[in-house]
Each structure stands twice: as C-alpha cells, then as structure tokens.
Motif scaffolding. Sequence first.
Motif, PDB file in Angstrom:
ATOM      1  N   MET A 117       5.943  -5.865   7.946  1.00 11.21           N
ATOM      2  CA  MET A 117       6.266  -5.025   9.086  1.00 11.21           C
ATOM      3  C   MET A 117       5.150  -4.016   9.275  1.00 11.21           C
ATOM      4  N   MET A 118       4.977  -3.574  10.531  1.00 12.70           N
ATOM      5  CA  MET A 118       3.939  -2.587  10.830  1.00 12.70           C
ATOM      6  C   MET A 118       4.530  -1.420  11.620  1.00 12.70           C
ATOM      7  N   PHE A 119       4.009  -0.236  11.335  1.00 13.02           N
ATOM      8  CA  PHE A 119       4.431   0.989  12.005  1.00 13.02           C
ATOM      9  C   PHE A 119       3.192   1.794  12.354  1.00 13.02           C
ATOM     10  N   GLY A 120       3.100   2.268  13.589  1.00 10.54           N
ATOM     11  CA  GLY A 120       1.936   3.029  14.006  1.00 10.54           C
ATOM     12  C   GLY A 120       2.292   4.277  14.775  1.00 10.54           C
ATOM     13  N   VAL A 121       1.475   5.321  14.585  1.00  8.28           N
ATOM     14  CA  VAL A 121       1.568   6.550  15.376  1.00  8.28           C
ATOM     15  C   VAL A 121       0.174   6.811  15.941  1.00  8.28           C
TER      16      VAL A 121
END
Length: 534
Positions: A138-142
């Motif tokens: 999974m990937m999470f970006g800000v």
Amino acid sequence: MMSRTVSSWILGSARNSFVLQRRGRLYSICVPNRHKIKWKLVFSKTLLYPAGTCSLDNTFSLRKAFRHTSTEEEEFSFQLSPSQINDILRAGELSHKILDSSCKSANSVLKFESNQLASNTPIEDRRSAATCLQTRGMMFGVFDGHAGSACAQAVSERLLHYIAVSLMSRQTLEEMELAVECMKPVIPILQLHKHPNDVAYREMTSQYFESLRVYWQHLLDLDIEPGFSLEEAMISAFKRLDSDISLEVQAPQENELVRNTALQVAFSGATACVAHIDGVHLHVANAGDCRAILGVHEEDGTWSTLPLTRDHNAYDESEIRRLKREHPRSEEKTLFVNDRLLGILMPSRAFGDVQLKWSKELQHSVLENSCDVGALNIYHYVPPNYHTPPYLTAEPEVTYHKLRGKDKFLIIASDGLWEMLSNEEVVKLVAGHLTELNVQKPQLAFEKPVNLGYLHNLLLQRKNRGITSLDQNIATHLIRHAIGNNEYGEVDQEKLAAMLTLPEDLARMYRDDITITVVYFNSEAIENYYRNNE
C-alpha cells in the motif's frame, strides 16, 4: 463570545502587518515581533521579496503599507458553536479499514485515517492513498504545494502510478504495452482510496497516461531483470515525474486548457512524502519538508518517536553541504539567503518550480510563447544570483524500516502540522487518543458479580471523559490540537474558534494548510511474520 484576551492577540498581530499588492492579490507580511523581524508571505514557501525593491523582472516596488479593513474589530467575529467547529474540522475526513485483517496472511496495515484543513483558498495541500493491484503493498502520500495548488494536484494524481509501474515485472509491463497497441483496456494499476471531494485534472488524463506509457516503455528498453529495488523504484519515479512535468510544458500543445494547466503545474511547486508498506517492509521517500514519523510503544509502556525523514531546507546541514558541492564556491554565500534557497524558497527539494531549474533563456522562451501568464497566477521571478541552475531537485531521500510489533502507527503530514506541534507531542496525542477510544469500547465481559452500582459508576466515568464529543478520526484530533492548543497543551475553544474564523487575508499568517494521514499497523500480523520466519 470570544474572550478579549484572544481577540486582542489576533487583532494586535494583524495591525502589525503590512500588505503587498500585485495584480489585485494581497500578500501579507506579518511582523508579530519587531525585534525579530520575521517576514512571512501568504504563499510563504514561494517567492519571498526582500525589504525594499525587487521584482518579477528585478523591478518590483513596495507599495505604501495599509491596515486590513477585515481586521476592524466591529467586523471581526469569532462566534462558532461547538457543532460548527466540528463541521469545519471534520469536512475533510477520510478513513479506510483493511478488510483482510482476519486472514492467515493478514495485511500489516490495519486501517488509515486522514484529514485536511485549509489556510490558503483554495487549499494547496494534496494527499493520496492506494493499494497496489499488480504489486504487493500500500502507498500513502502527502503533497505540500506552493505558489498555487497545480503542482501538488498533478503530483498527487500521478506519482503513485509512477512508483507502481517502477515496481512491475517485465512481463506485466509487456502485457500493458501490448494491450495499448491492440487498443484493449490496460490492467488496473492502483485501487485509489479517495475522499468524495477530491478533484482531478480530467482534461489532462490523456496527456498523463501517454507520459506514463513512455516511462514504462523506457523501463522495457532498460532490459533490467528482476528490475528495480524498492528504493531505486521510488527514486526513479520521483525523478521521472519531475522530468515529465518539465517536458510537458515545453512540448507544442494545440489545446489551450491543457497548455495552461501544464504551465501552472510547472511554475508552481510541491514537496512530497510517500510511504510504501509491504508486509513488514516500510519505505519512505521524501523530497522537501513534509515529514513522516513512527509511534513506538515500548515494552515498559512508554511511547517513543522514530523520525523517518529529515526536512530538506536551510536548517539541515547536510542539505547545505549538498548544494555547496553542486555549485561553484563563488555562490556559497548566495545559495541560502534569509534561510531560503536563493532567498526565495524554503524547501530545498520539490517537484515543479522550473524557475529554479531551467536556464533563464528557456524560461523566457516558454513564457513568451504562452498566453497571459498573469491571468494564470504564474509567479515568475528570477533571483539576482541565478548563475548555475538547477538549484532545486525532486530526487527523494529514501528511508527503510523493518516494522516491529511495537511499531503502532505511522504519521505523514505537511509542515503545517509540524510548525504547530513537535514529533513527540504528535505521538503523545495519538497514543492518548487510542487510549480514550479503547475506553469507549463496550465491555464484553465483567468480573462477577456485576451490580447496578458498578455499571452506574462506569457510565459516569465515560460521561465525565466527554466520550460523546471525542473525534473518531485521529487526524481531526491532531488538527484540533495543532490550531487550538493553549500553553498547557489543552484545546482552548475560544482560540480554536478564532483560528477557524480568521479572514482569508489573515489566516495564512497564523497557520499553514494542514494535511495528515495516520496509518495504523496490525501488530498481530507483524508478530506472526517474525514467528513464521524465525
């Protein structure tokens, strides 16, 4: 009604403000402490004009300062009910639970919660979250934009796809290319987890897909098997996307809307922090001053903080040394001026910002062939010591961490949070919130005998803790404390109301856009991994 103390604090600071006007827009420079002389623009991460005279073409005059009419006391209202405060704070909430947490090979991610609060209008921050469908993880970006939201918007839509493609096998890439050649649907790459209000550049869909396709064709030409490591994939994706942003604005384009969007994306900028989680393997790629930290629950019951990124700016000695190595010694004193890159930009790594990457000649060539740059809100300013570009890079720094059972949550946030709260304060708030939520859970079993007095006392305790008003979303809880905390670390409702009702021309002086994503780990799945691989 707002207390006189808090309102005087806001109004007093506002009246020590100056206003810079250009093309009908107001850029406020706040000097809350005249002994320290701190200048802060509404778009604080981008163009900072020094005192006196400077310009778009080195000839910009500072107009006579005047006071904001919106700060006149009779026009200034801080009245918000608790429910109105909650409505504002919770408008951007997003949460997602992983459904396979009960299966044998459970995901190490249990759930994630996210939220945003705007200071700029419109908000310049963006966020992304996705499950990779063709690769594991999974990937999470800000993404923290500056000089507008265009670059942050484009990067939030595109970067996770670039990373996913970088991780694919040669066979999968060949299948994708064959599908395009045969005009068949391409296999899905990501399952995006989006907020209903998330926007997208619909007019750019075709352009973005073509650029992504050229990238995977490039990967096929490399003939690398088994392919990139995860660190290499993230670095390659960041650099390639930034290169594509630069190339797309230089390419001839008949569609005016596409052309204008490409201009806005390239001449604005965005920092980025992206986490990729695959089982116990956590990689964080960071370019700029967004930040990622881990909350760790130690064996003795205490909580500790593990930073996974460092802020890329003038306060980081290694960044200063890097830039000095990349430029002539004659420029050492002009690389950072007033703690900003070339006196303009706070972060020293970012997407876009081609005015700090291109030669002067290329900048003039592209802008001369464009429509009304002013109408597009493109800020073009060449600093006085611009000799050996590029001065800015989007190459990320990648950190690897192998998750342990005691690693409980990951926090990724734009610097709007970290300007208000320290790493330790944030972890303490999340840990305390988890404790309160556990208290909220119904008791499934009681010690016998259970009498009515015991149940009555339990209900009173829960009522006294204010369970009914507790934010269910941890990101909302953090935003509430970030802008509402008093000197004792407690939320002051009057200050919170004040910070949420500041006029648009004042809000940016006191707080930045805030975007937060908190990822909770499945400790049981992580511990099972170690038991099965001992």
